[in-house]
Design an enzyme around this catalytic site. Structure first.
Site, mmCIF file in Angstrom:
data_model
loop_
_atom_site.group_PDB
_atom_site.id
_atom_site.type_symbol
_atom_site.label_atom_id
_atom_site.label_comp_id
_atom_site.label_asym_id
_atom_site.label_seq_id
_atom_site.Cartn_x
_atom_site.Cartn_y
_atom_site.Cartn_z
ATOM 1 N N ASP A 49 -2.691 -4.735 0.504
ATOM 2 C CA ASP A 49 -1.998 -5.714 1.336
ATOM 3 C C ASP A 49 -0.785 -5.118 2.044
ATOM 4 O OD1 ASP A 49 -1.632 -8.344 2.369
ATOM 5 O OD2 ASP A 49 -0.115 -8.762 0.850
ATOM 6 N N SER B 11 -0.136 -13.244 5.303
ATOM 7 C CA SER B 11 -1.542 -13.151 4.904
ATOM 8 C C SER B 11 -2.081 -14.548 4.617
ATOM 9 C CB SER B 11 -1.685 -12.272 3.656
ATOM 10 O OG SER B 11 -1.176 -10.980 3.891
ATOM 11 N N GLN C 240 -9.168 -9.095 5.546
ATOM 12 C CA GLN C 240 -8.003 -9.978 5.464
ATOM 13 C C GLN C 240 -7.759 -10.633 6.816
ATOM 14 O OE1 GLN C 240 -3.621 -8.720 5.224
ATOM 15 N NE2 GLN C 240 -4.050 -9.258 3.107
#
Length: 293
Positions: free
Chosen positions: A203, A227, A277
């Protein structure tokens, strides 16, 4: 607490407070929300603590529902969805101050022989030893390390392409980015810890690919980003304390959302993890211009 890698391991070492209920520490930070990779890594640890050690994680799918508050513990509630002969499924909710901030479903697979194997080749890139660390590269230009870089200190991150520092340098840049990464120290031999460390790291830079065509990765930001969801597939065993090439690209950005996908290769060129993502991007209001969106 020791060095940054020890701090990462400590962060992933949840306290069990009841059957299927765990509590994770959330470091006090000056930033406005808890780092998503931390929450995902802790939730995966919680799920893995309820699964037999001979079943490694093979996939996870997660949603970031609300921003977490730094400095406030997060409670992870594990639901044992399935315990089959080959697959084990867990659902985890991350709760902070009575509100669900995160939801994850993880699947674990008893290893078995594959009837066939294939993969597309890893891209040709410079080896990590020939590249500067991100800390050195950013520090030499800015003269200081931005606050959010503290999240990367457990990892040695090295950008494959030189960093751009102005809008003029971004002309013609494609939505692609690549980094070499590994932890800054040994992690031991627990495969779950390595999977959770890579979940944390996945991430850190993935949404870089979305931003690259529109603004430099470092310095003053013109877009606030967060996110929205995160998915990972673990294809082969790996170690997070060995070099991994993280190839990242963004196939589309539209509707204030940008999609990014990543592939993690080991030094032998084997694809070990795939990542997807989606992030939310909103322009930051200029002073005096009123609220945005």
């Amino acid at each position: 607490m020791g060095n940054p890698v020890d701090q990462l391991v400590d962060l992933l070492d949840l306290e069990q407070i009841e059957v299927n209920i765990f509590r994770g520490r959330s470091p006090e930070e000056s930033l406005q929300r808890v780092f998503g990779g931390q929450v995902a890594g802790q939730a995966l640890i919680a799920a893995g603590r309820t699964v037999a050690s001979d079943r490694p994680v093979h996939s996870l799918h997660a949603y970031f529902l609300r921003p977490g508050m730094p400095g406030v513990p997060i409670v992870y509630q594990v639901d044992r969805i399935r315990d089959g002969r080959s697959f084990t499924t867990r659902r985890v909710l991350g709760v902070q101050q009575g509100r669900t901030i995160f939801a994850l479903t993880a699947d674990f697979h008893l290893p078995e022989e594959s009837p066939f194997t294939h993969q597309l080749p890893a891209p040709p890139v410079p080896q990590p030893e020939t590249l500067p660390t991100a800390l050195d590269e950013v520090g030499s230009v800015l003269g200081e390390i931005p606050p959010f870089i503290s999240r990367r200190q457990p990892f040695d991150v090295r950008y494959v392409d030189r960093l751009r520092w102005s809008a003029e340098e971004l002309a013609g840049v494609e939505p692609r980015s690549a980094v070499w990464l590994r932890t800054n120290g040994a992690l031991g031999d627990n495969p779950l810890v390595h999977a959770c460390a890579v979940t944390y790291a996945s991430d850190m830079t993935l949404l870089d690919a979305v931003r690259l065509p529109v603004e430099p990765l470092w310095g003053r930001r013109h877009f606030d980003m967060a996110s929205l969801d995160h998915a990972m597939w673990f294809h082969r065993p790996f170690r997070a304390d060995d070099w991994l090439l993280y190839q990242q690209e963004s196939p589309v950005a539209a509707g204030a959302r940008g999609l990014a996908r990543g592939q993690l290769f080991n030094r032998q060129g084997e694809l070990v993890v795939s990542v997807m993502q989606e992030g939310l991007f909103r322009r930051i209001a200029e002073p005096g211009s009123g609220p945005v969106g």
